[in-house]
Design an enzyme around this catalytic site. Structure first.
Site, PDB file in Angstrom:
ATOM      1  N   ASP A 171      43.847  31.733  18.935  1.00 26.79           N
ATOM      2  CA  ASP A 171      43.662  32.979  19.697  1.00 26.79           C
ATOM      3  C   ASP A 171      43.183  34.049  18.726  1.00 26.79           C
ATOM      4  O   ASP A 171      43.542  34.009  17.544  1.00 26.79           O
ATOM      5  CB  ASP A 171      44.982  33.417  20.349  1.00 26.79           C
ATOM      6  CG  ASP A 171      44.741  34.248  21.596  1.00 26.79           C
ATOM      7  OD1 ASP A 171      45.059  33.767  22.696  1.00 26.79           O
ATOM      8  OD2 ASP A 171      44.204  35.377  21.476  1.00 26.79           O
ATOM      9  N   THR A 179      36.172  30.177  38.130  1.00 26.92           N
ATOM     10  CA  THR A 179      36.844  31.013  39.121  1.00 26.92           C
ATOM     11  C   THR A 179      36.297  30.747  40.516  1.00 26.92           C
ATOM     12  O   THR A 179      35.094  30.504  40.683  1.00 26.92           O
ATOM     13  CB  THR A 179      36.721  32.511  38.751  1.00 26.92           C
ATOM     14  OG1 THR A 179      37.091  33.292  39.871  1.00 26.92           O
ATOM     15  CG2 THR A 179      35.320  32.898  38.342  1.00 26.92           C
ATOM     16  N   SER A 211      30.572  39.986  39.937  1.00 27.46           N
ATOM     17  CA  SER A 211      30.656  40.856  38.749  1.00 27.46           C
ATOM     18  C   SER A 211      30.015  40.111  37.576  1.00 27.46           C
ATOM     19  O   SER A 211      29.802  38.897  37.653  1.00 27.46           O
ATOM     20  CB  SER A 211      32.120  41.153  38.384  1.00 27.46           C
ATOM     21  OG  SER A 211      32.729  39.992  37.846  1.00 27.46           O
ATOM     22  N   TYR A 246      31.489  39.378  34.958  1.00 30.77           N
ATOM     23  CA  TYR A 246      32.499  38.379  34.571  1.00 30.77           C
ATOM     24  C   TYR A 246      32.278  37.093  35.363  1.00 30.77           C
ATOM     25  O   TYR A 246      32.210  36.000  34.793  1.00 30.77           O
ATOM     26  CB  TYR A 246      33.921  38.930  34.828  1.00 30.77           C
ATOM     27  CG  TYR A 246      34.909  37.824  35.046  1.00 30.77           C
ATOM     28  CD1 TYR A 246      35.361  37.049  33.977  1.00 30.77           C
ATOM     29  CD2 TYR A 246      35.371  37.500  36.330  1.00 30.77           C
ATOM     30  CE1 TYR A 246      36.241  35.998  34.179  1.00 30.77           C
ATOM     31  CE2 TYR A 246      36.243  36.456  36.540  1.00 30.77           C
ATOM     32  CZ  TYR A 246      36.674  35.701  35.458  1.00 30.77           C
ATOM     33  OH  TYR A 246      37.521  34.655  35.664  1.00 30.77           O
ATOM     34  N   HIS A 247      32.173  37.234  36.685  1.00 33.26           N
ATOM     35  CA  HIS A 247      32.001  36.031  37.511  1.00 33.26           C
ATOM     36  C   HIS A 247      30.705  35.308  37.146  1.00 33.26           C
ATOM     37  O   HIS A 247      30.654  34.080  37.116  1.00 33.26           O
ATOM     38  CB  HIS A 247      32.007  36.399  39.005  1.00 33.26           C
ATOM     39  CG  HIS A 247      33.372  36.792  39.515  1.00 33.26           C
ATOM     40  ND1 HIS A 247      33.814  38.092  39.534  1.00 33.26           N
ATOM     41  CD2 HIS A 247      34.392  36.045  40.011  1.00 33.26           C
ATOM     42  CE1 HIS A 247      35.044  38.134  40.017  1.00 33.26           C
ATOM     43  NE2 HIS A 247      35.429  36.908  40.324  1.00 33.26           N
ATOM     44  N   LYS A 276      31.038  33.028  34.308  1.00 33.24           N
ATOM     45  CA  LYS A 276      31.648  31.741  34.675  1.00 33.24           C
ATOM     46  C   LYS A 276      30.614  30.820  35.328  1.00 33.24           C
ATOM     47  O   LYS A 276      30.657  29.603  35.156  1.00 33.24           O
ATOM     48  CB  LYS A 276      32.812  31.977  35.639  1.00 33.24           C
ATOM     49  CG  LYS A 276      33.927  32.797  35.046  1.00 33.24           C
ATOM     50  CD  LYS A 276      34.690  31.988  34.033  1.00 33.24           C
ATOM     51  CE  LYS A 276      35.829  32.753  33.439  1.00 33.24           C
ATOM     52  NZ  LYS A 276      36.808  31.923  32.782  1.00 33.24           N
ATOM     53  N   ARG A 335      34.349  48.604  44.033  1.00 32.39           N
ATOM     54  CA  ARG A 335      33.499  47.428  43.803  1.00 32.39           C
ATOM     55  C   ARG A 335      32.448  47.306  44.904  1.00 32.39           C
ATOM     56  O   ARG A 335      32.620  47.857  45.985  1.00 32.39           O
ATOM     57  CB  ARG A 335      34.347  46.149  43.836  1.00 32.39           C
ATOM     58  CG  ARG A 335      35.507  46.202  42.892  1.00 32.39           C
ATOM     59  CD  ARG A 335      36.294  44.922  42.926  1.00 32.39           C
ATOM     60  NE  ARG A 335      37.396  45.010  41.969  1.00 32.39           N
ATOM     61  CZ  ARG A 335      38.042  43.975  41.466  1.00 32.39           C
ATOM     62  NH1 ARG A 335      37.724  42.762  41.847  1.00 32.39           N
ATOM     63  NH2 ARG A 335      39.017  44.136  40.595  1.00 32.39           N
ATOM     64  N   GLU A 378      31.400  44.549  47.139  1.00 38.75           N
ATOM     65  CA  GLU A 378      31.826  43.211  47.565  1.00 38.75           C
ATOM     66  C   GLU A 378      31.902  43.196  49.085  1.00 38.75           C
ATOM     67  O   GLU A 378      32.181  44.227  49.702  1.00 38.75           O
ATOM     68  CB  GLU A 378      33.202  42.862  46.963  1.00 38.75           C
ATOM     69  CG  GLU A 378      34.303  43.812  47.400  1.00 38.75           C
ATOM     70  CD  GLU A 378      35.678  43.530  46.778  1.00 38.75           C
ATOM     71  OE1 GLU A 378      35.834  42.536  46.068  1.00 38.75           O
ATOM     72  OE2 GLU A 378      36.589  44.339  47.050  1.00 38.75           O
TER      73      GLU A 378
HETATM   74  N1  USQ Z   1      41.837  44.610  44.927  1.00 43.48           N
HETATM   75  C1  USQ Z   1      42.385  45.656  45.651  1.00 43.48           C
HETATM   76  N2  USQ Z   1      43.208  46.506  44.989  1.00 43.48           N
HETATM   77  C2  USQ Z   1      43.529  46.369  43.664  1.00 43.48           C
HETATM   78  C3  USQ Z   1      42.974  45.295  42.955  1.00 43.48           C
HETATM   79  C4  USQ Z   1      42.128  44.444  43.601  1.00 43.48           C
HETATM   80  O1  USQ Z   1      42.148  45.809  46.839  1.00 43.48           O
HETATM   81  O2  USQ Z   1      44.302  47.196  43.147  1.00 43.48           O
HETATM   82  C5  USQ Z   1      40.956  43.639  45.601  1.00 43.48           C
HETATM   83  C6  USQ Z   1      39.558  43.545  45.001  1.00 43.48           C
HETATM   84  O3  USQ Z   1      38.683  44.480  45.585  1.00 43.48           O
HETATM   85  C7  USQ Z   1      39.189  42.090  45.307  1.00 43.48           C
HETATM   86  C8  USQ Z   1      40.533  41.371  45.313  1.00 43.48           C
HETATM   87  O4  USQ Z   1      41.529  42.370  45.404  1.00 43.48           O
HETATM   88  O5  USQ Z   1      38.639  41.991  46.578  1.00 43.48           O
HETATM   89  C9  USQ Z   1      40.804  40.556  44.069  1.00 43.48           C
HETATM   90  O6  USQ Z   1      40.702  41.406  42.954  1.00 43.48           O
HETATM   91  P1  USQ Z   1      41.508  41.096  41.607  1.00 43.48           P
HETATM   92  O7  USQ Z   1      41.321  42.239  40.676  1.00 43.48           O
HETATM   93  O8  USQ Z   1      42.888  40.682  41.928  1.00 43.48           O
HETATM   94  O9  USQ Z   1      40.802  39.771  41.124  1.00 43.48           O
HETATM   95  P2  USQ Z   1      39.326  39.519  40.595  1.00 43.48           P
HETATM   96  O10 USQ Z   1      38.686  40.742  40.085  1.00 43.48           O
HETATM   97  O11 USQ Z   1      38.589  38.766  41.650  1.00 43.48           O
HETATM   98  O12 USQ Z   1      39.604  38.579  39.349  1.00 43.48           O
HETATM   99  C10 USQ Z   1      40.820  37.835  39.216  1.00 43.48           C
HETATM  100  C11 USQ Z   1      41.034  37.448  37.766  1.00 43.48           C
HETATM  101  C12 USQ Z   1      39.947  36.485  37.349  1.00 43.48           C
HETATM  102  C13 USQ Z   1      39.911  35.310  38.295  1.00 43.48           C
HETATM  103  C14 USQ Z   1      39.704  35.785  39.721  1.00 43.48           C
HETATM  104  C15 USQ Z   1      39.787  34.703  40.759  1.00 43.48           C
HETATM  105  O13 USQ Z   1      41.012  38.604  36.951  1.00 43.48           O
HETATM  106  O14 USQ Z   1      40.189  36.053  36.018  1.00 43.48           O
HETATM  107  O15 USQ Z   1      38.858  34.466  37.948  1.00 43.48           O
HETATM  108  O16 USQ Z   1      40.778  36.697  40.043  1.00 43.48           O
HETATM  109  S1  USQ Z   1      38.771  35.065  42.166  1.00 43.48           S
HETATM  110  O17 USQ Z   1      39.161  36.374  42.699  1.00 43.48           O
HETATM  111  O18 USQ Z   1      38.972  34.020  43.131  1.00 43.48           O
HETATM  112  O19 USQ Z   1      37.392  35.131  41.682  1.00 43.48           O
END
Ligand code: USQ
Length: 381
Positions: A31, A138, A173, A175-176, A179, A324, A326
């Site tokens: 790490d 992801t 994003s 980030y995505h 991946k 965001r 989205e």
């Molecule tokens: N969201 C809210 N309020 C918040 C935080 C997030 O409404 O305070 C919403 C976002 O707009 C989004 C959803 O919750 O629609 C998920 O957001 P998140 O911040 O929990 O997750 P995300 O940014 O998508 O990323 C996280 C991890 C990432 C992983 C991913 C899985 O940080 O490492 O790969 O979840 S996934 O979401 O399926 O792509």
């Protein structure tokens, strides 16, 4: 087995280390402590206090060793792999935050360099060695298409002809997108070299602990800031600190979620059962890893209900303008059959896990930096 964990100090990396030690495996990890530094630089901290790596290793029960370094250092990584004679490698050395990758050009560049080039270094360092690799992709890579989402590959028919192809990717994003690029690199490497790679399309992970963390020195980190905190974790921390739960936009957006303890059980199954040439394409196996999907509104309501009914808290849910870009109203039906076939059974429910999270976070309520819950990073500004 002797397992290499790249990114052993993170939320998932440390939890995985404990899970594998508990199963009697040997663990060697690396790490560069990016996550500790980045959270501190953002002015936040892990709500659950965490020990140094030295203390962690001392408290852990099992055979474990550690070296400080980055997957971006190819010589270091190759030497690490060469000398340890590993049976499998899990690459969790990732910049995992969508919001962080949208903060500015520096963070976007770092995210793509770390995730894409770090992953590429791992592919070159293991080229033709046939050491099974697990990479954490992801679910978000797939975006939100108006059709069911398969586990990686699907049969396509076009102008009377058909083929099995990787499912299209349209992550929300940089980030995505990092991946997606990693998935493409893995797919190419598997078609070209002798490789066996499991690409885990993981949903949002939540939770404060796994059964291996009874000793306070063994706890994993828990972030709630707008970058490194994720939906459910942030919502419980908000409820505990009597900060409004931050629902972005209408809250109708859906995602797949999995508790930390189950995510570790799934990764264990994947590590102990590497891809074979039947459950993969050229050694590339894609697995969608989540338990259930929910809309943000459903999650916020569940957190509010438990906070009020079981912990006597006053919990406010507030809809904010979505920072965001989205889709908020969308179809969402990802398949997740492979892990079930491998023996995964959910060990808990969202409600049970939320209660544990409330208990754990109430104990460290004073460590929640409330100002850091408010989102400031906007995708379009
Ligand atoms: N969201 C809210 N309020 C918040 C935080 C997030 O409404 O305070 C919403 C976002 O707009 C989004 C959803 O919750 O629609 C998920 O957001 P998140 O911040 O929990 O997750 P995300 O940014 O998508 O990323 C996280 C991890 C990432 C992983 C991913 C899985 O940080 O490492 O790969 O979840 S996934 O979401 O399926 O792509």
């Amino acid at each position: 087995m002797k397992v290499g964990i790249l990114g052993i100090d993170g939320y998932l990396g440390w939890s995985l280390c404990l899970k594998l030690l508990d199963r009697g495996h040997r663990v060697v990890g690396i790490d560069n402590f990016f996550r500790r530094r980045a959270v501190e630089d953002l002015g936040s901290q892990s709500v659950i206090p965490i020990s140094s790596m030295e203390e962690r290793i001392e408290a852990a029960n099992g055979e474990i060793s550690f070296e400080e370094g980055s997957t971006l250092d190819f010589d270091f990584l190759s030497e690490f792999i060469e000398k340890h004679n590993l049976d499998v490698i899990a690459n969790l050395a990732q910049q995992p935050s969508a919001a962080y990758s949208m903060r500015g050009v520096e963070e976007a560049t770092f995210t793509q360099e770390n995730n894409v080039c770090g992953g590429l270094n791992l592919l070159w360092a293991t080229k033709n060695k046939d050491i099974p690799i697990v990479t954490i992709g992801t679910l978000g890579e797939y975006g939100c298409p108006s059709m069911n989402i398969p586990e990686g590959f699907f049969k396509v028919e076009y102008e009377g002809m058909e083929d099995i192809l990787p499912f299209p990717k349209q992550g929300p994003s940089f980030y995505h997108v990092s991946k997606q690029q990693t998935t493409d690199n893995v797919w190419f490497a598997c078609r070209t070299w002798v490789m066996r790679v499991t690409d885990v399309m993981q949903g949002v992970v939540y939770g404060t602990r796994t059964p291996e963390m009874e000793d306070s020195k063994l706890r994993t980190r828990f972030d709630i800031d707008e970058c490194f905190g994720t939906a459910i974790n942030r919502f419980v921390a908000s409820a505990v600190s009597e900060h409004p739960i931050t629902v972005y936009g209408t809250g109708m957006q859906k995602r797949g979620y999995i508790p930390l303890r189950d995510s570790m059980e799934c990764l264990r199954l994947i590590i102990e059962n590497p891809p074979n040439y039947e459950d993969s394409y050229h050694g590339h196996r894609v697995i969608n890893q989540f338990h259930e999907y929910y809309s943000i509104n459903e999650l916020a309501e569940k957190v509010k209900k438990i906070g009020e009914e079981e912990f006597d808290l006053s919990v406010e849910v507030r809809n904010l303008e979505n920072p965001r870009i989205e889709p908020e109203y969308h179809y969402y039906e990802p398949k997740h059959e492979k892990l079930q076939k491998m023996g995964y059974e959910p060990s808990t429910t969202l409600e049970e896990e939320l209660k544990i999270m409330f208990e754990d976070l109430l104990e460290h309520k004073d460590r929640i930096v409330k100002e850091k819950i408010v989102p400031k990073i906007r995708w379009r500004e």
